[in-house]
Design an enzyme around this catalytic site. Structure first.
Site, PDB file in Angstrom:
ATOM      1  N   SER A  50       4.880  12.679  -1.551  1.00 30.24           N
ATOM      2  CA  SER A  50       5.848  11.795  -0.898  1.00 30.24           C
ATOM      3  C   SER A  50       5.339  10.382  -0.659  1.00 30.24           C
ATOM      4  O   SER A  50       6.136   9.476  -0.408  1.00 30.24           O
ATOM      5  CB  SER A  50       6.296  12.395   0.441  1.00 30.24           C
TER       6      SER A  50
ATOM      7  N   LYS B 241       3.896   9.465   6.607  1.00 28.87           N
ATOM      8  CA  LYS B 241       4.929   8.566   6.080  1.00 28.87           C
ATOM      9  C   LYS B 241       4.622   7.154   6.585  1.00 28.87           C
ATOM     10  O   LYS B 241       3.680   6.923   7.333  1.00 28.87           O
ATOM     11  CB  LYS B 241       6.332   8.972   6.559  1.00 28.87           C
TER      12      LYS B 241
END
Length: 254
Positions: free
Chosen positions: A57, A135
């Site tokens: 990700s 993230k």
């Protein structure tokens, strides 16, 4: 002629005191182990911890995938002891409940082994049994985030972000595939106003990241509480070929 007394040698303290025997190493070893574990606990709890990147990700900033050797990153905690995360920071956080529905425990079913694993986690030799994710912070409490402008860029409070780290994203073709065409671009979302004390998180690998966009329908509108933040990712320590700092650009400077 006088008789002289024979000289007398005065005994020194070093002569009269018994020499202290050096303690055998095996007797000192338990003390050294306890001190090392205590220092590790303090380091992992208050200073920094190493995390393994498990997914794709955050490509290409951070490398990770199923069955491969993912990056190991150093995550420091001091920055957020005295301040809050800023847009552009790469952070590790505990996924909210709605993000953790598919999480599977990494602990053994054997109660003895599981107890040892939990103890090892306290001292940083075993990963914590929680859904820790990595993230990038895109927007903070009170800001409104959405996508896209006419160039396909994410906007915060109506201004486009400067995101040089995004390499992989959904197609966006002005006049053909946008947020206003019949078939919308996969980039499109929002607008969402981030609640105070929360963060809007997105992976750098935009077309392969189950981030805030994916969870926008939950009770937090896809945002993450600041209280869930574990620390700021600052350095890739392994593998040696990828060793280096992790950039945190000021993405809202436009």
């Amino acid at each position: 002629m006088t008789d002289e007394a024979p000289p007398v040698n005065e005994a020194t303290d070093s002569d009269t005191k018994p020499k202290k025997k050096q303690r055998p190493f095996w007797r000192e070893l338990p003390i050294l182990i306890v001190v090392a574990l205590l220092l590790s606990f303090l380091l992992q709890t208050f200073i920094a911890r190493v995390y393994l990147i498990p997914s794709e990700s955050m490509e290409p900033t951070l490398h990770g995938c199923a069955g491969c050797t993912g990056d190991r990153i150093l995550v420091e905690k001091l920055s957020y002891t005295f301040g809050d995360p800023k847009p552009g920071d790469v952070i590790v956080f505990l996924g909210p409940d709605s993000w953790s529905a598919d999480y599977q425990s990494i602990r053994s079913d054997n109660s003895v082994i599981r107890t040892m694993q939990n103890a090892g986690s306290v001292f940083g030799v075993v990963p914590p049994d929680e859904n820790d994710l990595v993230k990038r912070v895109i927007a903070t409490g009170g800001q409104t985030v959405e996508c896209c402008d006419d160039q396909g860029r994410v906007m915060v409070n109506g201004k486009p972000l400067d995101e040089p780290y995004v390499v992989n994203d959904f197609p966006f073709v002005p006049g053909q595939l946008t947020c206003d065409t019949e078939r919308k671009s996969g980039r499109c979302f929002g607008p969402v106003t981030v609640p105070d004390g929360n963060l809007w998180m997105m992976g750098d690998n935009r077309n392969n990241s189950a981030d805030s966009r994916y969870h926008v329908g939950d009770e937090l509108q896809g945002t993450v509480p600041v209280d869930n933040v574990r620390g700021k990712a600052v350095f890739i320590i392994l593998p040696p070929g990828r060793m280096g700092t992790i950039s945190s650009p000021d993405i809202q400077s436009n």
